[in-house]
Scaffold this motif. Sequence first.
Motif, PDB file in Angstrom:
ATOM      1  N   MET A  33      72.022   2.314 -53.231  1.00  0.00           N
ATOM      2  CA  MET A  33      72.531   1.715 -51.897  1.00  0.00           C
ATOM      3  C   MET A  33      72.045   2.626 -50.836  1.00  0.00           C
ATOM      4  O   MET A  33      71.979   3.879 -50.839  1.00  0.00           O
ATOM      5  CB  MET A  33      73.870   1.844 -52.298  1.00  0.00           C
ATOM      6  N   GLY A  34      71.741   1.890 -49.717  1.00  0.00           N
ATOM      7  CA  GLY A  34      71.296   2.658 -48.571  1.00  0.00           C
ATOM      8  C   GLY A  34      72.052   2.098 -47.104  1.00  0.00           C
ATOM      9  O   GLY A  34      72.674   1.024 -46.961  1.00  0.00           O
ATOM     10  N   TRP A  35      71.784   2.870 -46.334  1.00  0.00           N
ATOM     11  CA  TRP A  35      71.869   2.561 -44.786  1.00  0.00           C
ATOM     12  C   TRP A  35      70.687   2.588 -43.969  1.00  0.00           C
ATOM     13  O   TRP A  35      69.999   3.513 -44.240  1.00  0.00           O
ATOM     14  CB  TRP A  35      72.813   3.850 -44.329  1.00  0.00           C
ATOM     15  N   TYR A  36      70.773   1.572 -43.224  1.00  0.00           N
ATOM     16  CA  TYR A  36      69.312   1.376 -42.318  1.00  0.00           C
ATOM     17  C   TYR A  36      70.360   1.204 -40.735  1.00  0.00           C
ATOM     18  O   TYR A  36      71.140   1.119 -40.494  1.00  0.00           O
ATOM     19  CB  TYR A  36      68.596   0.349 -42.399  1.00  0.00           C
ATOM     20  N   ARG A  37      69.309   1.385 -39.747  1.00  0.00           N
ATOM     21  CA  ARG A  37      69.636   1.114 -38.478  1.00  0.00           C
ATOM     22  C   ARG A  37      68.681   0.467 -37.547  1.00  0.00           C
ATOM     23  O   ARG A  37      67.423   0.657 -37.911  1.00  0.00           O
ATOM     24  CB  ARG A  37      70.529   2.403 -37.888  1.00  0.00           C
ATOM     25  N   GLN A  38      68.932  -0.262 -36.452  1.00  0.00           N
ATOM     26  CA  GLN A  38      68.132  -0.740 -35.639  1.00  0.00           C
ATOM     27  C   GLN A  38      68.698  -0.349 -34.212  1.00  0.00           C
ATOM     28  O   GLN A  38      69.605  -1.031 -33.758  1.00  0.00           O
ATOM     29  CB  GLN A  38      68.021  -2.378 -35.723  1.00  0.00           C
ATOM     30  N   ALA A  39      68.001   0.252 -33.746  1.00  0.00           N
ATOM     31  CA  ALA A  39      68.253   0.346 -32.012  1.00  0.00           C
ATOM     32  C   ALA A  39      67.524  -0.581 -31.103  1.00  0.00           C
ATOM     33  O   ALA A  39      66.814  -1.298 -31.837  1.00  0.00           O
ATOM     34  CB  ALA A  39      67.737   1.805 -31.545  1.00  0.00           C
ATOM     35  N   PRO A  40      67.910  -0.874 -29.923  1.00  0.00           N
ATOM     36  CA  PRO A  40      67.502  -1.960 -29.200  1.00  0.00           C
ATOM     37  C   PRO A  40      66.117  -1.560 -28.936  1.00  0.00           C
ATOM     38  O   PRO A  40      65.668  -0.351 -28.516  1.00  0.00           O
ATOM     39  CB  PRO A  40      68.436  -1.746 -27.958  1.00  0.00           C
ATOM     40  N   GLY A  41      65.164  -2.741 -29.063  1.00  0.00           N
ATOM     41  CA  GLY A  41      63.733  -2.546 -29.082  1.00  0.00           C
ATOM     42  C   GLY A  41      63.181  -1.939 -29.975  1.00  0.00           C
ATOM     43  O   GLY A  41      62.051  -1.604 -29.746  1.00  0.00           O
ATOM     44  N   LYS A  42      63.735  -1.623 -30.750  1.00  0.00           N
ATOM     45  CA  LYS A  42      63.138  -0.670 -32.055  1.00  0.00           C
ATOM     46  C   LYS A  42      63.106  -1.480 -33.293  1.00  0.00           C
ATOM     47  O   LYS A  42      63.907  -2.259 -33.501  1.00  0.00           O
ATOM     48  CB  LYS A  42      63.653   0.644 -32.075  1.00  0.00           C
ATOM     49  N   THR A  76      81.112   1.086 -53.288  1.00  0.00           N
ATOM     50  CA  THR A  76      81.109   1.397 -52.062  1.00  0.00           C
ATOM     51  C   THR A  76      80.291   2.580 -51.694  1.00  0.00           C
ATOM     52  O   THR A  76      80.497   3.446 -52.404  1.00  0.00           O
ATOM     53  CB  THR A  76      82.675   1.616 -51.411  1.00  0.00           C
ATOM     54  N   VAL A  77      79.627   2.311 -50.480  1.00  0.00           N
ATOM     55  CA  VAL A  77      78.904   3.548 -50.032  1.00  0.00           C
ATOM     56  C   VAL A  77      79.537   3.847 -48.654  1.00  0.00           C
ATOM     57  O   VAL A  77      79.882   2.975 -48.129  1.00  0.00           O
ATOM     58  CB  VAL A  77      77.324   3.055 -49.997  1.00  0.00           C
ATOM     59  N   TYR A  78      79.185   5.122 -48.469  1.00  0.00           N
ATOM     60  CA  TYR A  78      79.636   5.589 -47.291  1.00  0.00           C
ATOM     61  C   TYR A  78      78.683   6.459 -46.278  1.00  0.00           C
ATOM     62  O   TYR A  78      77.737   6.828 -47.119  1.00  0.00           O
ATOM     63  CB  TYR A  78      81.042   6.681 -47.333  1.00  0.00           C
ATOM     64  N   LEU A  79      78.715   6.504 -45.032  1.00  0.00           N
ATOM     65  CA  LEU A  79      77.821   7.369 -44.253  1.00  0.00           C
ATOM     66  C   LEU A  79      78.744   8.108 -43.276  1.00  0.00           C
ATOM     67  O   LEU A  79      79.514   7.488 -42.221  1.00  0.00           O
ATOM     68  CB  LEU A  79      77.034   6.513 -43.556  1.00  0.00           C
ATOM     69  N   GLN A  80      79.039   9.591 -43.385  1.00  0.00           N
ATOM     70  CA  GLN A  80      79.659  10.401 -42.766  1.00  0.00           C
ATOM     71  C   GLN A  80      78.697  10.852 -41.782  1.00  0.00           C
ATOM     72  O   GLN A  80      77.581  11.264 -42.225  1.00  0.00           O
ATOM     73  CB  GLN A  80      80.206  11.518 -43.554  1.00  0.00           C
ATOM     74  N   MET A  81      79.135  10.555 -40.338  1.00  0.00           N
ATOM     75  CA  MET A  81      77.913  10.680 -39.412  1.00  0.00           C
ATOM     76  C   MET A  81      78.903  12.079 -38.336  1.00  0.00           C
ATOM     77  O   MET A  81      79.654  11.543 -37.574  1.00  0.00           O
ATOM     78  CB  MET A  81      77.674   9.677 -38.480  1.00  0.00           C
ATOM     79  N   VAL A  91      72.622  -0.692 -34.276  1.00  0.00           N
ATOM     80  CA  VAL A  91      73.313  -1.389 -35.453  1.00  0.00           C
ATOM     81  C   VAL A  91      73.112  -0.777 -36.601  1.00  0.00           C
ATOM     82  O   VAL A  91      71.886  -0.582 -36.915  1.00  0.00           O
ATOM     83  CB  VAL A  91      73.137  -2.768 -35.127  1.00  0.00           C
ATOM     84  N   TYR A  92      74.025  -0.479 -37.198  1.00  0.00           N
ATOM     85  CA  TYR A  92      73.958   0.133 -38.790  1.00  0.00           C
ATOM     86  C   TYR A  92      74.101  -0.839 -39.851  1.00  0.00           C
ATOM     87  O   TYR A  92      75.142  -1.655 -39.712  1.00  0.00           O
ATOM     88  CB  TYR A  92      74.706   1.402 -38.986  1.00  0.00           C
ATOM     89  N   TYR A  93      73.307  -1.016 -40.793  1.00  0.00           N
ATOM     90  CA  TYR A  93      73.462  -1.939 -41.901  1.00  0.00           C
ATOM     91  C   TYR A  93      73.140  -1.328 -43.150  1.00  0.00           C
ATOM     92  O   TYR A  93      72.508  -0.347 -43.422  1.00  0.00           O
ATOM     93  CB  TYR A  93      71.890  -2.981 -41.759  1.00  0.00           C
ATOM     94  N   CYS A  94      74.058  -1.691 -44.095  1.00  0.00           N
ATOM     95  CA  CYS A  94      73.936  -1.261 -45.619  1.00  0.00           C
ATOM     96  C   CYS A  94      73.067  -2.422 -46.343  1.00  0.00           C
ATOM     97  O   CYS A  94      73.166  -3.455 -45.796  1.00  0.00           O
ATOM     98  CB  CYS A  94      75.232  -1.124 -46.127  1.00  0.00           C
ATOM     99  N   MET A  95      72.237  -2.000 -47.104  1.00  0.00           N
ATOM    100  CA  MET A  95      71.740  -2.504 -47.977  1.00  0.00           C
ATOM    101  C   MET A  95      71.485  -2.389 -49.207  1.00  0.00           C
ATOM    102  O   MET A  95      71.605  -1.162 -49.692  1.00  0.00           O
ATOM    103  CB  MET A  95      69.993  -2.141 -47.782  1.00  0.00           C
ATOM    104  N   VAL A  96      71.249  -3.326 -50.185  1.00  0.00           N
ATOM    105  CA  VAL A  96      71.402  -2.986 -51.674  1.00  0.00           C
ATOM    106  C   VAL A  96      70.381  -3.709 -52.391  1.00  0.00           C
ATOM    107  O   VAL A  96      70.275  -5.054 -52.210  1.00  0.00           O
ATOM    108  CB  VAL A  96      72.808  -3.506 -52.291  1.00  0.00           C
TER     109      VAL A  96
END
Length: 114
Positions: A33-42, A76-81, A91-96
């Motif tokens: 299970m993973g977390w990804y992110r996409q910032a504006p323009g990236k 369930t997967v968690y991301l403590q930041m 924007v943070y996305y989870c992916m499986v």
Amino acid sequence: VQLQASGGGLVQAGGSLRLSCTASGSAFSIGVMGWYRQAPGKLRESVARITNIGRTIYEDSVKGRFTISRDNAKNTVYLQMNSLKPEDTAVYYCMVPYLGYDYWGQGTLVTVSS
């Protein structure tokens, strides 16, 4: 497989947020299970991943600040930041990955103000 993410929001630099993502509809146990992110323009980038036995891998810029964990019983997967920075805004996305397909959650917005 459906993924439902939650926990994003607006936080000041140095603050913390915890993201959650629950998977449903899988007939077999879920591996990575993973977390990804996409910032504006990236491009979308990997943030952290965790296997079903708890092995983790992090993107360099979040090491020591973010912690990924999971509850296998709840799928369930968690991301403590912690120690969030303005450059973590995305924007943070989870992916499986499951049976040859990559399933994505709907994304949750994290905004870090300076």
